[in-house]
Design a protein around this motif. Sequence first.
Motif, PDB file in Angstrom:
ATOM      1  N   GLN A  85       0.820  -1.215   0.000  1.00  0.00           N
ATOM      2  CA  GLN A  85       0.000   0.000   0.000  1.00  0.00           C
ATOM      3  C   GLN A  85       0.848   1.256   0.000  1.00  0.00           C
ATOM      4  OE1 GLN A  85      -2.559  -0.741   3.387  1.00  0.00           O
ATOM      5  NE2 GLN A  85      -3.370  -2.602   2.415  1.00  0.00           N
ATOM      6  N   GLY A  90      -1.993  -0.604  -3.565  1.00  0.00           N
ATOM      7  CA  GLY A  90      -3.388  -0.609  -3.122  1.00  0.00           C
ATOM      8  C   GLY A  90      -4.010  -1.978  -3.014  1.00  0.00           C
ATOM      9  N   ARG A 113     -16.898   5.090  -0.092  1.00  0.00           N
ATOM     10  CA  ARG A 113     -15.771   6.014   0.061  1.00  0.00           C
ATOM     11  C   ARG A 113     -14.438   5.273  -0.021  1.00  0.00           C
ATOM     12  NH1 ARG A 113     -16.308  11.015   2.946  1.00  0.00           N
ATOM     13  NH2 ARG A 113     -18.493  11.661   3.143  1.00  0.00           N
ATOM     14  N   ARG A 116     -12.984   4.100  -3.477  1.00  0.00           N
ATOM     15  CA  ARG A 116     -12.447   5.120  -4.381  1.00  0.00           C
ATOM     16  C   ARG A 116     -10.932   5.204  -4.266  1.00  0.00           C
ATOM     17  NH1 ARG A 116     -16.685   9.285  -2.231  1.00  0.00           N
ATOM     18  NH2 ARG A 116     -18.563   8.676  -3.374  1.00  0.00           N
ATOM     19  N   ARG A 117     -10.413   4.964  -3.085  1.00  0.00           N
ATOM     20  CA  ARG A 117      -8.969   5.078  -2.857  1.00  0.00           C
ATOM     21  C   ARG A 117      -8.274   3.731  -2.854  1.00  0.00           C
ATOM     22  NH1 ARG A 117      -6.087   8.527   2.007  1.00  0.00           N
ATOM     23  NH2 ARG A 117      -3.971   7.751   1.708  1.00  0.00           N
ATOM     24  N   TYR A 285      -7.357   4.494   6.610  1.00  0.00           N
ATOM     25  CA  TYR A 285      -8.311   5.200   5.759  1.00  0.00           C
ATOM     26  C   TYR A 285      -9.726   4.668   5.965  1.00  0.00           C
ATOM     27  CZ  TYR A 285     -10.351   7.483   1.721  1.00  0.00           C
ATOM     28  OH  TYR A 285     -11.139   8.253   0.913  1.00  0.00           O
ATOM     29  N   CYS A 289     -12.962   6.821   7.048  1.00  0.00           N
ATOM     30  CA  CYS A 289     -14.229   6.791   6.310  1.00  0.00           C
ATOM     31  C   CYS A 289     -15.405   6.519   7.243  1.00  0.00           C
ATOM     32  CB  CYS A 289     -14.179   5.723   5.220  1.00  0.00           C
ATOM     33  SG  CYS A 289     -13.083   6.101   3.835  1.00  0.00           S
TER      34      CYS A 289
END
Length: 299
Positions: A85, A90, A113, A116-117, A285, A289
């Motif tokens: 990551q 990712g 959410r 998306r990342r 993350y 979120c």
Amino acid sequence: MIKLQHIEMLLAIDRAGSIRAASKLLNRTQPAVTKALRQAEAELGTAIFKRAPSGVAVTEEGKTVLRRARVIQSELRKMDDEIAQRRGLGTGRLNVTVSPLAANRLMAGTIKRFRRRFPGVHVQITGGHEPMAFGPVRDGLVDLVIGPEPQSGEAAGLSVQFLVETPIKVITGLGSRWSGARSLADLVDGDWLMIGSRERLPYMQRRFIAQGFKPPEPMVTSDSIFSVLSMLQDSDFLCTFPGLLLDQTMSTWRIQGLDLSPPLLPARIAATTASERPPTPALQYFSDCILQVAQNEFS
């Protein structure tokens, strides 16, 4: 000292139930797996498995070894995930345990959410209830629990981020003989159900004890909220339920919430992680979120 290559082998034997089946999982010969097992047991000075009619069974000492082995394997995977990551790949995985309220009101927005990342990170979501959900977090087998926060004395080794407070209602079926109840005193002779396993009983009962009432003893418990709701509708059964989920539930199931005075103690919903394990970028993350979605949903 046991070698890292033995960890996968021990867990494969446990998962497969026999050395022969484990050798197929690992794509190794049966003698090679047997030799590795004997080496691991010699290093530890204890038998991890014993013969069983259908293969092998775990010894009492072996249960401790396998518990540690799962933690080690989990941390090795998280190390790989974090490096990938941070390099921008990712990829990886997250294991998340959620309560019914979190599953219904928070997960959809959070996943939207998050993806998306981190579209390449696999998220495994399972249902679970306090206090049983917190042990796997400490052990590193679960990354995050979203549900009622740990009580005092249970938060050791945990990091807790408050999300929202929900009223706790008592629900029953439409047309129930308890429809006119106005206090817990009116319900002392009721038949109770409980969402979750019996380990959750102290969490439920403390709300009654706090108001000076004898706590109920549910005769039916279920980890499946759908099973509980199906038994509740059009019946005289009683159950405690998160108030922030009640309107949505009543639109689908033939149940009702009782207006009791004084009301039961509310529940604080939180995101709980292991305080002694640094989060991967994906976990951090995901937690961000969850917090944002909770603020948007309940503000």
